[in-house]
Design an enzyme around this catalytic site. Sequence first.
Site, PDB file in Angstrom:
ATOM      1  N   CYS A   4      27.641 -25.479  -6.811  1.00 47.49           N
ATOM      2  CA  CYS A   4      28.369 -25.739  -5.568  1.00 47.49           C
ATOM      3  C   CYS A   4      28.327 -27.205  -5.163  1.00 47.49           C
ATOM      4  CB  CYS A   4      27.774 -24.903  -4.425  1.00 47.49           C
ATOM      5  SG  CYS A   4      27.871 -23.128  -4.692  1.00 47.49           S
ATOM      6  N   ARG A  17      33.982 -24.061   0.316  1.00 42.82           N
ATOM      7  CA  ARG A  17      33.412 -22.930  -0.420  1.00 42.82           C
ATOM      8  C   ARG A  17      32.031 -22.581   0.125  1.00 42.82           C
ATOM      9  NH1 ARG A  17      31.474 -22.764  -6.779  1.00 42.82           N
ATOM     10  NH2 ARG A  17      31.150 -20.505  -6.880  1.00 42.82           N
TER      11      ARG A  17
END
Length: 285
Positions: free
Chosen positions: A183, A229
């Site tokens: 991420c 996200r």
Amino acid sequence: MTLRKWPFSLHLSLALLALTCLYGPLFNGLYFADPQSVGGSTAALLLMVALGLFVYQLLQCEPSTRPDRLVGGLALLLGALLYLLGDMLQLPMFSVSSLIVMLAALILLYFGRAKLRPFLLPLALLLFVIPLPFMLTDVIVQPLKLLVSHVTETLLYLLGYPVARQGVVLILGPYQLLVADACSGINSLFSLEAIALLYLHVVKREGGARKLVIALLIVPISITANVLRVLFIALLTYHEGNDIAQSFVHELSGLFLFVVALMLIITLDGLLDRLAGRSRTEVRG
């Protein structure tokens, strides 16, 4: 169609089969056996796209009577040395890089230097599939993780959520969320650069300046998409629980990242198109 006009001669077919047998186990271990492995699912997708484009260009290629056997042979030798070096040192970076050299060598050997240009795009896409060593990526990953964590914490605070941060760990109510390497943006950064390259090829945008601007702005676009996200996963964890957030929804969030990033790329390209049109109008006026 006669056998002479068909690009897949017996020798070329055997060469492609040999490369498949040589690189199949390597790529399976890196990109397909485990989605969380060195390459990841994004690299696997890019690999398939690049090889698909290569085969497509191969089918479109007309036989040549002027193959470049000297340069092709040297490239083939270089590719073999790179593969052996990567295998001996256990460095996939060299082994994967050797495929690019090997494929270029095949084109030179069978079609010549003049036929190499249509294959530059798939060969360039393969550059983004090369797994970099951890000591190099760590230098980039850690600052990106800290940045994504900090921006996400700020957004959650502005939205009124009870949030705190310790390094790259977000403390959101009773939950602790680690902003992992996946991420952080490093994988998506390389992947988005490849997607931008594909997009510019498909829409046939001319002008090196525009391509350079879009390539440079992929960095903030990637960071923005990754923040969205992580924010999505954090909110899902807080409201629905960790089991839901870490289910298949977590994997779908990666697809969400690329959809958002692609939309941002298209929007950016549209803005640049408008600015270019306005500049031409002012010049004519």
